[in-house]
Scaffold this motif. Structure first.
Motif, PDB file in Angstrom:
ATOM      1  N   ILE A 138      29.155  39.331  27.402  1.00 50.62           N
ATOM      2  CA  ILE A 138      29.808  40.101  27.354  1.00 50.62           C
ATOM      3  C   ILE A 138      29.680  40.941  26.995  1.00 50.62           C
ATOM      4  CG2 ILE A 138      31.657  40.597  25.934  1.00 50.62           C
ATOM      5  CD1 ILE A 138      32.999  36.887  25.601  1.00 50.62           C
ATOM      6  N   SER A 139      29.830  42.550  27.655  1.00 50.87           N
ATOM      7  CA  SER A 139      29.550  43.663  27.618  1.00 50.87           C
ATOM      8  C   SER A 139      29.928  43.953  26.316  1.00 50.87           C
ATOM      9  CB  SER A 139      28.909  44.548  28.720  1.00 50.87           C
ATOM     10  OG  SER A 139      30.549  44.219  29.050  1.00 50.87           O
ATOM     11  N   GLU A 140      29.741  45.203  25.531  1.00 52.88           N
ATOM     12  CA  GLU A 140      30.544  46.218  24.890  1.00 52.88           C
ATOM     13  C   GLU A 140      31.589  46.474  25.655  1.00 52.88           C
ATOM     14  OE1 GLU A 140      30.255  49.132  21.558  1.00 52.88           O
ATOM     15  OE2 GLU A 140      28.441  49.287  22.770  1.00 52.88           O
ATOM     16  N   VAL A 141      31.850  46.759  26.528  1.00 58.30           N
ATOM     17  CA  VAL A 141      32.602  47.235  27.134  1.00 58.30           C
ATOM     18  C   VAL A 141      33.776  45.909  27.163  1.00 58.30           C
ATOM     19  CG1 VAL A 141      34.051  47.812  29.305  1.00 58.30           C
ATOM     20  CG2 VAL A 141      31.388  49.124  28.275  1.00 58.30           C
ATOM     21  N   MET A 142      33.048  45.246  27.918  1.00 59.79           N
ATOM     22  CA  MET A 142      33.891  43.858  28.032  1.00 59.79           C
ATOM     23  C   MET A 142      35.126  43.500  26.391  1.00 59.79           C
ATOM     24  SD  MET A 142      32.157  41.534  30.322  1.00 59.79           S
ATOM     25  CE  MET A 142      32.993  40.380  30.002  1.00 59.79           C
ATOM     26  N   ASP A 143      33.932  43.766  25.495  1.00 57.31           N
ATOM     27  CA  ASP A 143      34.863  43.529  24.206  1.00 57.31           C
ATOM     28  C   ASP A 143      35.676  44.245  23.673  1.00 57.31           C
ATOM     29  OD1 ASP A 143      34.147  41.640  21.703  1.00 57.31           O
ATOM     30  OD2 ASP A 143      33.628  43.753  20.645  1.00 57.31           O
ATOM     31  N   PHE A 144      35.572  45.351  24.421  1.00 58.54           N
ATOM     32  CA  PHE A 144      36.707  47.206  23.688  1.00 58.54           C
ATOM     33  C   PHE A 144      37.835  46.493  24.222  1.00 58.54           C
ATOM     34  CE2 PHE A 144      38.066  50.910  26.231  1.00 58.54           C
ATOM     35  CZ  PHE A 144      38.507  51.368  25.394  1.00 58.54           C
ATOM     36  N   LEU A 145      37.684  46.821  25.821  1.00 63.23           N
ATOM     37  CA  LEU A 145      38.867  45.783  26.628  1.00 63.23           C
ATOM     38  C   LEU A 145      40.258  44.904  26.221  1.00 63.23           C
ATOM     39  CD1 LEU A 145      37.610  46.656  30.456  1.00 63.23           C
ATOM     40  CD2 LEU A 145      38.515  48.237  28.628  1.00 63.23           C
ATOM     41  N   VAL A 211      57.812  32.881  24.645  1.00 63.18           N
ATOM     42  CA  VAL A 211      56.921  32.747  23.365  1.00 63.18           C
ATOM     43  C   VAL A 211      55.207  32.930  24.162  1.00 63.18           C
ATOM     44  CG1 VAL A 211      58.718  32.708  22.891  1.00 63.18           C
ATOM     45  CG2 VAL A 211      57.284  30.470  23.808  1.00 63.18           C
ATOM     46  N   TYR A 212      54.851  32.783  22.655  1.00 61.29           N
ATOM     47  CA  TYR A 212      53.109  33.460  22.626  1.00 61.29           C
ATOM     48  C   TYR A 212      52.651  32.063  22.446  1.00 61.29           C
ATOM     49  CZ  TYR A 212      49.247  34.197  21.385  1.00 61.29           C
ATOM     50  OH  TYR A 212      47.125  34.996  21.507  1.00 61.29           O
ATOM     51  N   ALA A 213      51.899  31.646  23.487  1.00 57.15           N
ATOM     52  CA  ALA A 213      51.438  29.806  23.061  1.00 57.15           C
ATOM     53  C   ALA A 213      49.751  30.408  22.876  1.00 57.15           C
ATOM     54  CB  ALA A 213      51.438  28.936  24.269  1.00 57.15           C
ATOM     55  N   PRO A 214      49.355  30.741  21.600  1.00 56.88           N
ATOM     56  CA  PRO A 214      47.934  31.496  21.989  1.00 56.88           C
ATOM     57  C   PRO A 214      46.583  30.622  21.526  1.00 56.88           C
ATOM     58  CG  PRO A 214      48.391  30.847  19.519  1.00 56.88           C
ATOM     59  CD  PRO A 214      49.883  31.214  20.714  1.00 56.88           C
ATOM     60  N   ASP A 215      46.753  29.206  21.739  1.00 57.85           N
ATOM     61  CA  ASP A 215      46.326  27.919  22.070  1.00 57.85           C
ATOM     62  C   ASP A 215      46.182  27.304  23.524  1.00 57.85           C
ATOM     63  OD1 ASP A 215      45.622  27.574  18.544  1.00 57.85           O
ATOM     64  OD2 ASP A 215      47.343  26.441  19.212  1.00 57.85           O
ATOM     65  N   ALA A 216      46.841  27.813  24.200  1.00 56.79           N
ATOM     66  CA  ALA A 216      46.699  27.922  25.714  1.00 56.79           C
ATOM     67  C   ALA A 216      46.049  28.917  26.437  1.00 56.79           C
ATOM     68  CB  ALA A 216      48.295  27.465  26.328  1.00 56.79           C
ATOM     69  N   ILE A 217      44.303  28.804  26.715  1.00 55.85           N
ATOM     70  CA  ILE A 217      43.450  29.954  27.351  1.00 55.85           C
ATOM     71  C   ILE A 217      43.093  29.107  28.049  1.00 55.85           C
ATOM     72  CG2 ILE A 217      42.072  30.484  26.252  1.00 55.85           C
ATOM     73  CD1 ILE A 217      42.171  29.622  23.449  1.00 55.85           C
ATOM     74  N   CYS A 218      43.086  30.432  28.935  1.00 60.05           N
ATOM     75  CA  CYS A 218      42.799  31.050  30.378  1.00 60.05           C
ATOM     76  C   CYS A 218      41.283  31.880  30.385  1.00 60.05           C
ATOM     77  CB  CYS A 218      43.531  31.203  31.606  1.00 60.05           C
ATOM     78  SG  CYS A 218      44.312  30.262  31.994  1.00 60.05           S
ATOM     79  N   TRP A 219      39.879  31.693  30.518  1.00 59.56           N
ATOM     80  CA  TRP A 219      39.075  32.014  30.100  1.00 59.56           C
ATOM     81  C   TRP A 219      39.217  33.072  31.858  1.00 59.56           C
ATOM     82  CZ3 TRP A 219      38.102  31.968  25.528  1.00 59.56           C
ATOM     83  CH2 TRP A 219      37.679  30.830  25.402  1.00 59.56           C
ATOM     84  N   HIS A 220      38.786  34.875  31.430  1.00 66.20           N
ATOM     85  CA  HIS A 220      39.367  35.897  32.765  1.00 66.20           C
ATOM     86  C   HIS A 220      37.452  35.736  33.021  1.00 66.20           C
ATOM     87  CE1 HIS A 220      39.694  40.655  33.449  1.00 66.20           C
ATOM     88  NE2 HIS A 220      40.333  39.657  34.430  1.00 66.20           N
ATOM     89  N   ARG A 221      37.307  35.991  34.176  1.00 63.17           N
ATOM     90  CA  ARG A 221      35.881  35.899  34.720  1.00 63.17           C
ATOM     91  C   ARG A 221      36.005  37.128  35.597  1.00 63.17           C
ATOM     92  NH1 ARG A 221      31.846  32.002  37.159  1.00 63.17           N
ATOM     93  NH2 ARG A 221      31.966  30.872  35.162  1.00 63.17           N
ATOM     94  N   HIS A 222      35.757  38.499  35.184  1.00 63.85           N
ATOM     95  CA  HIS A 222      35.385  39.834  35.673  1.00 63.85           C
ATOM     96  C   HIS A 222      34.173  40.789  35.099  1.00 63.85           C
ATOM     97  CE1 HIS A 222      37.522  42.856  38.146  1.00 63.85           C
ATOM     98  NE2 HIS A 222      36.528  43.729  37.548  1.00 63.85           N
ATOM     99  N   ARG A 223      33.340  41.483  35.560  1.00 63.56           N
ATOM    100  CA  ARG A 223      32.640  41.727  35.496  1.00 63.56           C
ATOM    101  C   ARG A 223      32.500  43.216  34.798  1.00 63.56           C
ATOM    102  NH1 ARG A 223      28.333  40.803  31.100  1.00 63.56           N
ATOM    103  NH2 ARG A 223      27.303  42.326  30.882  1.00 63.56           N
ATOM    104  N   TYR A 224      32.381  43.912  33.167  1.00 66.95           N
ATOM    105  CA  TYR A 224      31.725  45.550  33.385  1.00 66.95           C
ATOM    106  C   TYR A 224      31.176  45.107  32.723  1.00 66.95           C
ATOM    107  CZ  TYR A 224      37.990  46.103  34.988  1.00 66.95           C
ATOM    108  OH  TYR A 224      38.822  45.855  35.265  1.00 66.95           O
ATOM    109  N   ASP A 225      30.430  46.219  33.254  1.00 68.08           N
ATOM    110  CA  ASP A 225      28.696  46.788  32.115  1.00 68.08           C
ATOM    111  C   ASP A 225      29.298  48.249  32.401  1.00 68.08           C
ATOM    112  OD1 ASP A 225      27.261  43.966  32.290  1.00 68.08           O
ATOM    113  OD2 ASP A 225      26.878  44.297  34.204  1.00 68.08           O
TER     114      ASP A 225
END
Length: 311
Positions: A138-145, A211-225
């Motif tokens: 996870i790049s710094e840009v991704m962490d920012f986004l 409503v929001y379900a924080p434990d229902a997690i999807c992982w997003h695969r899209h790279r930003y360098d």
């Protein structure tokens, strides 16, 4: 698929077959964990792909069917509408082609729906949480986004509480299929930008809760360098906002997209100036970069919003 289907998974895709295979593998695992007596369907709509990658069809449990539809490139809004017209299930789980559910995600999503039925209404939607794929750097840009940035913003949302329309994302959303049929996505949005936000404002006007379900997690695969590719996305969001304003969403979107960022900018700049004096040098440099990136994202959005119409 027979009329007994109770859950449909809808995924629009465009030129991401390798990533789609990764997503479908996660969907398969989640559906395999369901009661085998519960018929389930997956509908994938290929939105005009010219990706030469072979189509990967996962091995599915006997209670799950997969339907693959194809249409000319018209955008995710049109692709979702096409899929909704084909499903038979009473509930639809909308996913992106690059958002893979982690193990247990669907169980958390359905549990949140069942809790909401007791608090709000029998027909309450659920917004899941989306974050970067932890199995890739996870790049710094991704962490920012994301997950609290210009791309995905989940900060401040409370478990089992209604979410604002601006936090509703069609890349991980469980709603009654009847909602999507009575309020289709606006196909005037040609790209993945604001079409789900506009739909969510229409849903709120009808009194529907999500409503929001924080434990229902999807992982997003899209790279930003670097930030530049995301700035092009922000220009698309700006162009989508122009359509939204013309389509009757001015009252809904003027505050979150325009007024709020401009009014908060001086206060945020002052707070940043105070805080940065107490930061260690490396933390200060990172905070300064993020401030510049926030301004660049907003400028790119305005560029798209104010750009002359093509032709």
């Amino acid at each position: 698929m027979t009329a007994e289907a109770t859950l449909a998974v809808v995924i629009p895709t465009h030129n991401r077959r390798a990533t789609l295979a990764w997503t479908l593998a996660g969907v398969r695992d989640e559906l395999a964990a369901l009661d085998g007596a519960t018929p389930t369907e997956i509908v994938v709509v290929d939105d005009g792909s010219d990706d030469p990658t072979p189509i990967a069809r996962p091995d599915l449990p006997s209670h799950v069917t997969l339907r693959w539809l194809r249409q000319p490139a018209r955008g995710p809004a049109a692709a979702r509408n096409r899929a909704i017209a084909a499903v038979t299930a009473s509930w639809t789980w909308l996913l992106g082609d690059d958002t893979r559910p982690e193990p247990g995600c669907l169980a958390h999503l359905l549990a949140a729906r069942d809790r909401a039925r007791q608090t709000y209404d029998a027909q309450t939607g659920v917004q899941g949480h989306i974050d970067w794929d932890p199995n890739r750097p996870i790049s710094e840009v991704m962490d920012f986004l994301a997950p609290a940035g210009p791309q995905f913003w989940f900060r401040g949302l409370r478990a089992d509480a209604p979410v604002p329309p601006t936090a509703v994302l069609g890349s991980h959303l469980l709603v009654p299929t009847a909602w999507l049929r009575s309020v289709p996505y606006d196909e005037g949005f040609p790209a993945a930008a604001l079409e789900d936000t506009a739909w969510a404002f229409d849903a709120r006007r009808r009194g529907w809760s999500i409503v929001y379900a924080p434990d229902a997690i999807c992982w997003h695969r899209h790279r930003y360098d670097a930030l530049a590719p995301f700035l092009e996305r922000q220009r698309r969001v700006g162009r989508a906002a122009r359509h939204a304003l013309r389509a009757g969403y001015a009252r809904d979107l003027a505050w979150p997209l325009l007024a709020r960022p401009m009014l908060l900018a001086p206060a945020l700049a002052a707070r940043h100036a105070v805080r940065r004096r107490r930061m260690p040098p490396e933390v200060r440099r990172r905070a300064d970069r993020h401030r510049r990136w926030h301004r660049a994202c907003f400028r790119a959005f305005l560029d798209g919003l104010l750009a002359p119409d093509a032709g």
